[in-house]
Design an enzyme around this catalytic site. Sequence first.
Site, short mmCIF file in Angstrom:
data_model
loop_
_atom_site.label_atom_id
_atom_site.label_comp_id
_atom_site.label_asym_id
_atom_site.label_seq_id
_atom_site.Cartn_x
_atom_site.Cartn_y
_atom_site.Cartn_z
CE1 TYR A 222 -7.59 7.37 8.00
CE2 TYR A 222 -5.90 5.82 8.71
CZ TYR A 222 -6.26 6.98 8.03
OH TYR A 222 -5.30 7.73 7.40
N GLY A 223 -8.13 2.28 8.03
CA GLY A 223 -6.95 1.39 7.94
C GLY A 223 -7.15 0.01 8.52
CE LYS A 231 -0.24 -3.31 9.93
NZ LYS A 231 1.13 -3.51 9.51
CB ALA A 274 8.95 5.76 13.02
N GLY A 276 11.85 3.15 8.70
CA GLY A 276 12.17 3.13 7.27
C GLY A 276 11.95 1.78 6.60
CE LYS A 277 7.62 -4.18 7.50
NZ LYS A 277 6.46 -4.48 8.35
CB THR A 278 7.62 1.73 3.39
OG1 THR A 278 6.65 1.28 4.34
CG2 THR A 278 6.98 1.76 2.02
CG ASN A 396 -1.65 6.87 10.33
OD1 ASN A 396 -0.71 6.29 9.79
ND2 ASN A 396 -2.76 6.22 10.69
NE ARG A 398 -1.13 4.74 7.29
CZ ARG A 398 -0.32 3.77 7.70
NH1 ARG A 398 0.18 2.90 6.85
NH2 ARG A 398 0.03 3.68 8.97
NE ARG A 435 13.45 6.28 13.70
CZ ARG A 435 13.93 7.25 12.94
NH1 ARG A 435 14.89 8.02 13.39
NH2 ARG A 435 13.43 7.48 11.75
CG ASN A 533 20.21 1.66 4.66
OD1 ASN A 533 21.20 2.12 5.23
ND2 ASN A 533 18.97 2.05 4.93
#
Length: 623
Positions: A222-223, A231, A274, A276-278, A396, A398, A435, A533
Site C-alpha cells: 500500500y501507498g 516518501k 489533515a 488541508g495541504k492538498t 485512507n 486513495r 490546526r 485563503n
Amino acid sequence: MEVKMVKNLNAAPNHPKMVAWVNEWAELCEPDAIYWCDGTNTEYYGLCDEMVKSGLATRLNSKLRPDCVLFRSDPSDVARVEARTFIASEKEEDAGPTNHWIDPKKLKAEMTALYKGCMHGRTMYVIPFSMGPVGSNIAKIGVEITDSAYVVINMHVMTRVGNAVLDVLGTDGEFVPCIHSVGKPLENGATDNGVWPCAPMEHKYIAQFPETREIWSYGSGYGGNAILGKKCLALRIASVQARDEGWMAEHMLILKLTNPEGKVKYVTGAFPSACGKTNLAMLIPTIPGWKVETIGDDISWMKFGKDGRLYAINPENGFFGVAPGTSMKSNKNAMLSCAKETIFTNCALRPNGDIWWEGMDVELEPGEKLIDWKGNVWEMGKTDAEGKPVKAAHPNARFTARACNCPVIADCPAIAPNWEDPAGVPIDAFLFGGRRPSTLPLVYQALSWEHGVMIGSSVGSEVTAAALDVKAGTVRRDPFAMLPFCGYNMGDYWKHWIEIGKVAGAKLPKIFCVNWFRKTADGKWLWPGFGDNSRVLKWVFERCDGEGKAVETPIGYMPTVDAIDRTGIENKVTEADMKELLSFDREGWLKELEMIKEHYKKFDRLPKELTAQLEALEARLAK
Ligand code: SAT
Ligand code: MN
C-alpha cells in the site's frame, strides 16, 4: 552473474552494475520472470488488463470513468505503517529521537531471510524512474524492483518511468536501489485468486539505509510503503542527500501565485496531515483577478540557483490523494484530475460502475446498494453489530491521478503550464501551519530566517479529547511536517535549515506561519478557509515585495486589521472577527513558549541557534 531458470521478458539495459544488482536480487527472491519496465501506455494498460482478469482489480464504467481501475486492499494493509518504518543508520544517534532505529546488519540479515524465495510464482518488475523532470539537475533517479503490478502502475503515474530514464543513466549512472516485495510467495502454481497479497504486520518492514542510500521494503503493497519513489526516496533518502549536498528535500506543496497585473510569485508550504495541504495546493481564489496554480501537492526539492535563489521542482508526476472528503466543492481540481486514467484504492463501487466515497457530495439513489472497500454490500446508514456506522470507503482510500490530467481551463486554472520546468521555479515564501484553535493568529511573518526555522521546528496541531490517550488542548508537534519522513536526526535536520540560511549570497524565501483553524471561545470557526485563503496569500505576496501593511509584535510581523483583503466577505468575516484573528495573545504565547521548551527537550542535537531564538522570543514576550 547469470540468472538461471528465470525468464527475461524485456531486454535488460546496457548498464552492467544495474543488471548485476537485479540478477543478484532475482537469485535471492527467485521470481518466475524478470520484466524490465519501459513506461509505455501499452505496458500500463496491459498490466491493468491482467489485474482485472485475475480479479485483483475492477474496471470502472468506461463512459463514467474512462480508463480507471479500482483495487480493494487487504484490511490489514491500508496505510503507511510508521511502527514498521526504520532508519537503519550505522549509529543509533544518527537516526535520532524521532525515528525507529535498527542496526543495519541485523536488519539486513532478518530481511534477507524474508526475501529468500519471496517471489515464487510471481514476476519481478524492474522500474527505472526519475523523481523530477527527466534530466533536470535537481532530479534523481531510482530503480525499484517489485513483485507487484499494482506498484508498477502506481509508479507509472507518480514518477517518470521508462527508457528516457535509462538514457540519462547511460552505462554507469548513479541510481537509488529500491527493493520491494509484497511478501507472499505463491507455491506450486497457486494464484492470489483476486485477494490483495501482503504479509502479516510483524513481517512488514519499510527500511531506509541512509549511509548506503538504499531502500528495502517488505510485506506491504500500500501507498508509501510500496510506491518507493514517494516518501522513502523523495523524503527519507533525499533528505540525507540534501544535507550532504547542500540542498533541501521537503514535505511541501508548491504553488504559483499570479496577481491581477500578471506578476508571479512561488510559494511552498509544509503542513501536518489533515490541515488541508492538498486543498491549498489546488486552491481556487475568491479574490477577483488572482490566480493560483499547482506546481506540486506534496514534496518540494530545492537547490540554489546561480542568482542565490532557491529553485524548486516537484519530484512527482501525479497525485496520491486521500479520496474521502474530496468533492467538487472542497477540491474541484483534484476531482477533475481523477475523471479518467486514475487508479482508485479502497473506494466504494456503485452499481453503475462508478466509484463513490464519503464526502464526495454525490447523492446516491434511494436504496442504492454499493460494494464497500471490503467487498461487502453496503447501503447508506449501514451499521455494524454494535450499531456503529460502517463506512463505504476506507478513510485512507486513495486516488492515484496523473498531474497532466489536472485541468488547465479558463475558469479553473490548476496545474501551472511550467510545472515541469527542469530548472525549477524560484521560491519567494515558505508557509508553515497546523490546526490551532487558539493562540496562533491567522498569519504572521518570521522576523528572520532563524526565527522562521524555530517556527518550522515547532509546527503542530492541537489534538481533541477524542484522539488517542492525550489531554485535550495538547499540541502534537510535527516539525516541518517531517516527523515520519526525515531520514536522519531531527536536530541535525534543523541545523541543516540553519546552515541553508548562512549560504553566501543566498536570497532566501520569507517565512510565514498560517493558521486557518482559529475558533471563537464558543467553538465557531473564525475564518472560512478554502478559496478564501487566497486573501492571506495576497498579503504574503505583498510582503515578499516589501509591501503589505504589518505591525511588529513579539511573535513576528502581523497584518494590520485592514491589511487582509475582505472584499465580498465583509459580512462573513467582520472587522471584529478580523481583530480576533489578528490579535496578539500574550497569555496564550507564554503557555506556547513553555510548550516549545518542553518540545525542544526531546531533541539531543538541538542547534544553539534555536535555543537562542527561544530565549529571544521569551525576552520579547516579557517586555
Ligand atoms: O502513503 S503515502 O505515504 O504515499 C501518503 C501519506 O501517507 O502521506
Ligand atoms: Mn504527504
